[in-house]
Design a protein around this motif. Structure first.
Motif, PDB file in Angstrom:
ATOM      1  N   LEU A  53      59.411  57.531  52.819  1.00 51.04           N
ATOM      2  CA  LEU A  53      58.761  56.450  52.069  1.00 51.04           C
ATOM      3  C   LEU A  53      59.348  55.095  52.459  1.00 51.04           C
ATOM      4  O   LEU A  53      58.603  54.155  52.797  1.00 51.04           O
ATOM      5  N   HIS A  54      60.665  54.991  52.441  1.00 50.94           N
ATOM      6  CA  HIS A  54      61.284  53.692  52.688  1.00 50.94           C
ATOM      7  C   HIS A  54      61.154  53.267  54.150  1.00 50.94           C
ATOM      8  O   HIS A  54      61.027  52.060  54.440  1.00 50.94           O
ATOM      9  N   LEU A  55      61.163  54.209  55.066  1.00 53.93           N
ATOM     10  CA  LEU A  55      60.944  53.863  56.468  1.00 53.93           C
ATOM     11  C   LEU A  55      59.500  53.422  56.713  1.00 53.93           C
ATOM     12  O   LEU A  55      59.251  52.441  57.424  1.00 53.93           O
ATOM     13  N   ALA A  56      58.554  54.159  56.138  1.00 52.45           N
ATOM     14  CA  ALA A  56      57.152  53.788  56.310  1.00 52.45           C
ATOM     15  C   ALA A  56      56.885  52.403  55.734  1.00 52.45           C
ATOM     16  O   ALA A  56      56.117  51.609  56.307  1.00 52.45           O
ATOM     17  N   GLN A  57      57.518  52.094  54.612  1.00 56.92           N
ATOM     18  CA  GLN A  57      57.348  50.766  54.019  1.00 56.92           C
ATOM     19  C   GLN A  57      57.920  49.671  54.915  1.00 56.92           C
ATOM     20  O   GLN A  57      57.495  48.522  54.841  1.00 56.92           O
ATOM     21  N   ARG A  58      58.881  50.041  55.778  1.00 56.28           N
ATOM     22  CA  ARG A  58      59.440  49.091  56.729  1.00 56.28           C
ATOM     23  C   ARG A  58      58.625  49.009  58.020  1.00 56.28           C
ATOM     24  O   ARG A  58      58.972  48.243  58.923  1.00 56.28           O
ATOM     25  N   GLY A  59      57.573  49.809  58.122  1.00 56.32           N
ATOM     26  CA  GLY A  59      56.718  49.755  59.290  1.00 56.32           C
ATOM     27  C   GLY A  59      57.035  50.759  60.380  1.00 56.32           C
ATOM     28  O   GLY A  59      56.450  50.702  61.468  1.00 56.32           O
ATOM     29  N   TYR A  60      57.933  51.693  60.121  1.00 57.69           N
ATOM     30  CA  TYR A  60      58.273  52.714  61.116  1.00 57.69           C
ATOM     31  C   TYR A  60      57.201  53.808  61.149  1.00 57.69           C
ATOM     32  O   TYR A  60      56.615  54.155  60.118  1.00 57.69           O
ATOM     33  N   ASP A  61      56.992  54.352  62.331  1.00 57.23           N
ATOM     34  CA  ASP A  61      56.139  55.530  62.499  1.00 57.23           C
ATOM     35  C   ASP A  61      57.009  56.755  62.252  1.00 57.23           C
ATOM     36  O   ASP A  61      57.928  57.043  63.028  1.00 57.23           O
ATOM     37  N   VAL A  62      56.727  57.485  61.173  1.00 53.79           N
ATOM     38  CA  VAL A  62      57.598  58.564  60.700  1.00 53.79           C
ATOM     39  C   VAL A  62      56.854  59.885  60.701  1.00 53.79           C
ATOM     40  O   VAL A  62      55.714  59.976  60.213  1.00 53.79           O
ATOM     41  N   VAL A  63      57.497  60.934  61.219  1.00 56.21           N
ATOM     42  CA  VAL A  63      57.000  62.302  61.112  1.00 56.21           C
ATOM     43  C   VAL A  63      58.036  63.107  60.333  1.00 56.21           C
ATOM     44  O   VAL A  63      59.219  63.122  60.687  1.00 56.21           O
ATOM     45  N   ASP A 206      50.959  57.814  51.304  1.00 59.46           N
ATOM     46  CA  ASP A 206      50.178  56.591  51.101  1.00 59.46           C
ATOM     47  C   ASP A 206      50.749  55.425  51.895  1.00 59.46           C
ATOM     48  O   ASP A 206      50.007  54.518  52.307  1.00 59.46           O
ATOM     49  N   ALA A 207      52.072  55.441  52.117  1.00 56.65           N
ATOM     50  CA  ALA A 207      52.710  54.361  52.877  1.00 56.65           C
ATOM     51  C   ALA A 207      52.533  54.532  54.382  1.00 56.65           C
ATOM     52  O   ALA A 207      52.875  53.629  55.147  1.00 56.65           O
TER      53      ALA A 207
END
Length: 433
Positions: A53-63, A206-207
């Motif tokens: 969640l926190h990485l996605a909110q920072r704009g990172y592409d996360v799997v 959602d993020a």
């Protein structure tokens, strides 16, 4: 033994009260084929989901890869208690790292509680946070220590949320005559742990995080660009976060040397109706001072959710028998009460019971070993891991600076040595020492 499969059905939640009352969430697809990501996260519990969640909110592409279902492990099975402070008390922490660092660690713990409450509210999670955790003492000496420690927290840390209880006060609250006193922490609280995990999952998705269930990691090629393999897919990432906690297995021997899985058990009675007020007169959770801790609370439909018992093998024992014994020691009046659910789960401990934050391999971060204090701290750990991934590592480094010894005997011998220690301490519990 692979604890991901030793006691559970692949891809299914355990037959718990939490699973029976969870909020529906559409399944996430298994990883198929090869993909690339800025960050790959192994483990879909509080730590991994919060990091996603926190990485996605920072704009990172996360799997994120979860072997079973999101919230399958300890995050969806625990007692739901959101406690104050770190797992060790501030006296221990002050002695270990000094007063200045101890105050920073206290502030982090306070932030972890606030983070849980804020995430529930800001993401409109279908979870209610109930304030209050009582600590129940078996001996007069424990009562004196508990009350003195409450005075220390007020004096040295400005923590004013503790309500001290004498024998009459604890017995009026709990409806049991076995305790001598204690306290209520009014700023701590409790919640439905699986619904909280699923709320984190929905928020992370959602993020923009890409979440995959039924995607057990079978191999990791560590290096400057980690490569993570499942049975049907591969993730090539710039950075890796290990968030498997007690289920990490042999994927990271450097973590396993300091973090060890153990099992714990919970049962849920039938709805108690009007009898519930004789069990708990207030809607608080409880934890007692046994080394093998008893912990309990009432569900929203007035079942007693009671955790405890002990087992010294990787496979679960007769769960009802294991937990009924300590429950009836506290509440003998429940002898003929029906048990509707009983389940076990695997958490992770460290030698000193403080969480293990570490950089075990190149471009790899790990946080685990919350030792039964993980609802709030694992949530904050995910946020701290996200910060460190973004090269803001001050808070990660503070947690990583805690002394974290290896288990004696290494990975091979740590289990039999723990059995000896746990047997000794559980004998002390039974003797009242």
């Amino acid at each position: 033994m692979n604890l991901l499969h030793a006691n559970d059905q692949t891809g299914a939640y355990p037959p718990s009260y939490y699973a029976a009352t969870r909020t529906p969430l559409a399944p996430f697809p298994a990883l198929q084929g090869e993909t690339r990501a800025d960050v790959c996260i192994v483990g879909g519990g509080y730590t991994g989901l919060s990091a996603a969640l926190h990485l996605a909110q920072r704009g990172y592409d996360v799997v994120l890869l979860e072997a079973h279902k999101l919230g399958f492990g300890a995050s969806g099975r625990n007692g739901g208690q959101v406690g104050s402070g770190q797992r060790q008390d501030q006296d221990w922490i002050e002695a270990a790292v000094g007063a200045e660092a101890a105050h920073k660690l206290w502030d982090l713990a306070e932030e972890s509680k606030a983070l849980v409450k804020n995430l529930i509210q800001s993401h409109a999670m279908p979870v209610r946070f109930y304030p209050g955790i009582a600590h129940a003492c078996w001996t007069d000496a424990e009562v004196r220590h508990t009350h003195a420690y409450a005075e220390k927290l007020q004096r040295d840390y400005g923590y004013s949320h503790l309500e001290l209880l004498d024998r009459d006060g604890i017995q009026a609250l709990i409806g049991s005559k076995v305790y001598k006193g204690g306290e209520i922490d009014r700023d701590a609280g409790h919640l439905h742990p699986l619904n909280y995990a699923l709320g984190l999952a929905r928020a992370a998705a959602d993020a923009g995080a890409r979440l995959h269930e039924l995607s057990e990691v079978i191999r990791i090629d560590h290096g400057a660009a980690p490569v993570v393999h499942t049975a049907r897919g591969v993730v090539r990432a710039k950075q890796l976060i290990l968030a498997g906690n007690g289920y990490l297995g042999n994927l990271a021997p450097k973590v396993a040397a300091k973090v060890m899985p153990i099992n714990n058990f919970i049962l849920a009675t039938e709805p108690l109706g009007e009898r519930a007020r004789d069990i708990l007169s207030q809607p608080v959770a409880v934890a007692d001072t046994k080394f093998v801790v008893n912990y309990w609370r009432l569900s929203e439909d007035n079942r007693l959710l009671f955790g405890g018992g002990e087992s010294y093998g990787y496979r679960f024992p007769d769960l009802i028998k294991a937990v009924s014994k300590p429950m009836l020691q506290v509440y003998p009046q429940l002898k003929d009460t029906r048990i509707d659910y009983a389940w076990g789960g695997t958490l992770a401990i460290t030698m000193n019971r403080m969480p293990c934050f570490t950089r075990p391999y190149a471009n790899t971060l790990s946080a685990s070993g919350y030792s039964g204090h993980g609802v709030a701290m694992a949530t904050l750990a995910g946020k701290i891991l996200a910060e460190a991934t973004a090269a803001q590592s001050e808070r990660f480094d503070l947690m990583a600076s805690l002394p974290q010894p290896r288990f004696p005997g290494g990975v091979a011998l740590r289990w039999p040595m723990l059995v000896l220690a746990m047997t000794w301490y559980s004998m002390r519990d039974r003797l009242g020492l």
